[in-house]
Write an enzyme that holds these catalytic residues in place. Sequence first.
Site, PDB file in Angstrom:
ATOM      1  N   HIS A  40      -9.228   3.011  -1.411  1.00 49.75           N
ATOM      2  CA  HIS A  40      -9.867   2.044  -0.514  1.00 49.75           C
ATOM      3  C   HIS A  40     -10.614   2.854   0.546  1.00 49.75           C
ATOM      4  CE1 HIS A  40     -10.415  -1.918   1.146  1.00 49.75           C
ATOM      5  NE2 HIS A  40      -9.973  -1.521   2.325  1.00 49.75           N
TER       6      HIS A  40
ATOM      7  N   GLU B  84       0.818  -1.224   0.000  1.00 51.30           N
ATOM      8  CA  GLU B  84       0.000   0.000   0.000  1.00 51.30           C
ATOM      9  C   GLU B  84       0.848   1.269   0.000  1.00 51.30           C
ATOM     10  OE1 GLU B  84      -3.265   0.327  -0.391  1.00 51.30           O
ATOM     11  OE2 GLU B  84      -3.699  -1.807  -0.358  1.00 51.30           O
TER      12      GLU B  84
END
Length: 168
Positions: free
Chosen positions: A105, A87
């Site tokens: 997200h 990430e």
Amino acid sequence: SGTGGNAYNGVFLDVAHLLANADVIALHCPLFAETENMINKDTIAKMKDGVIIINNSRGALIVEEDLAEALNSGKVRAAGLDVWMDEKNPNWELAAHPCVSCTPHIGASTVEAQKGIGAELVEIIKGFNFLNGAVKGNNNLLAALVKGVKGVEEFFLCLLFAGNELYV
């Protein structure tokens, strides 16, 4: 083939059947040892040609290099991603692929934000030209999803949910 049923009249399918027959595979599962790298060269090879893969659960469910290879070969038609294996350092080559649509997200976002996203998606869909299949703006996943749509009836089999509201 499937076995059993449930209160929603659904049928449980084994993974081999799912991979071979699904047009769209959307991942909504936690990351465990059993799910890590579950989408990889081997599982992709078992998938229906032209499958669409959506991952909005955990990035490590997909081997990103294998997904990129499958996108390049056409085995996978499109991918929608909002999570990455790393990430902090996303796979920018995969993110820039013309058949990949990336979103943040936003699992913890507010209802208001979800309604806004839904409204934006409706505007994108309104921009779809049913005569020539063109999609207004740069929405690669929508373009891949509607490629080959033959008319308004077929197109509106797709439903969008945002917050507690349904958009058609």
